[in-house]
Design a protein around this motif. Structure first.
Motif, PDB file in Angstrom:
ATOM      1  N   GLU A  31       0.717  -1.180   0.034  1.00 50.48           N
ATOM      2  CA  GLU A  31      -0.077   0.002   0.004  1.00 50.48           C
ATOM      3  C   GLU A  31       0.787   1.186  -0.057  1.00 50.48           C
ATOM      4  N   ARG A  32       0.550   2.165  -0.780  1.00 44.98           N
ATOM      5  CA  ARG A  32       1.256   3.547  -0.843  1.00 44.98           C
ATOM      6  C   ARG A  32       0.623   4.397   0.256  1.00 44.98           C
ATOM      7  N   ILE A  37      -6.683   9.969  -2.241  1.00 44.52           N
ATOM      8  CA  ILE A  37      -7.535   8.653  -2.502  1.00 44.52           C
ATOM      9  C   ILE A  37      -8.067   8.445  -3.695  1.00 44.52           C
ATOM     10  N   GLN A  41      -3.503   3.177  -5.033  1.00 47.61           N
ATOM     11  CA  GLN A  41      -3.405   2.857  -3.859  1.00 47.61           C
ATOM     12  C   GLN A  41      -2.339   1.877  -3.378  1.00 47.61           C
ATOM     13  N   TRP A  42      -1.975   0.954  -4.559  1.00 50.69           N
ATOM     14  CA  TRP A  42      -0.916   0.103  -4.383  1.00 50.69           C
ATOM     15  C   TRP A  42       0.296   0.459  -5.116  1.00 50.69           C
ATOM     16  N   THR A  61       2.561   1.501 -10.022  1.00 47.19           N
ATOM     17  CA  THR A  61       1.336   1.648  -9.125  1.00 47.19           C
ATOM     18  C   THR A  61       0.238   0.809  -9.919  1.00 47.19           C
TER      19      THR A  61
END
Length: 145
Positions: A31-32, A37, A41-42, A61
């Motif tokens: 997870e970043r 948002i 997010q990864w 990402t």
């Protein structure tokens, strides 16, 4: 061919998975942190030294873990043929030497370079000279796993 495997990250600031080729860590998927948002997010990163140049690593990402895992595997398929078993062995020796050094430090034991004689005592009880790489490699193989 050795399959990739993953283990949970042991870094509390880096949620995700450490990715291994056999016993050698080659990257991370996780997870970043601190991203808005409305963006992926990864993230993933693949790198290996020795045996590669700095720009041979890859990263990216994705919206999901699965997207990142697939991209990681594609990048690994490109990088893997550039590496030799010797590259992996150099990495293993460095991993074990570093873990051994920290164990000596944590136990308050002097390194041979910190004594006037050039000799010290390993935490296993063996007398070790300044050139103790072979001792670490044979007696403490895998200590860094």
């Amino acid at each position: 061919m050795t399959a990739l495997s993953r283990r949970p990250s042991n870094d509390p600031h880096r949620k995700g998975w450490r990715v291994f080729y056999g016993d050698v860590q080659i990257g991370h998927i996780g997870e970043r942190a601190g991203v808005p948002i409305d963006v992926d997010q990864w993230g993933w990163s693949l790198s290996f030294y020795p045996g590669t140049e700095p720009d041979d690593g890859a990263g990216g990402t994705g919206a999901t873990f699965e997207e990142c895992r697939a991209a990681f595997e594609r990048a690994w398929e490109e990088l893997r043929p550039k590496l030799t078993e010797e590259n992996f062995e150099v990495w293993r020796r460095e991993r074990d030497r570093t873990a051994w050094k920290y164990r000596m430090h944590d136990l308050g034991l002097p390194m041979p370079t910190q004594t006037t004689t050039g000799w010290s005592k390993c935490f296993c009880g063996a007398d070790i000279p300044i050139s103790c790489e072979e001792h670490i490699h044979t007696v403490h193989r895998g200590i860094g796993e």
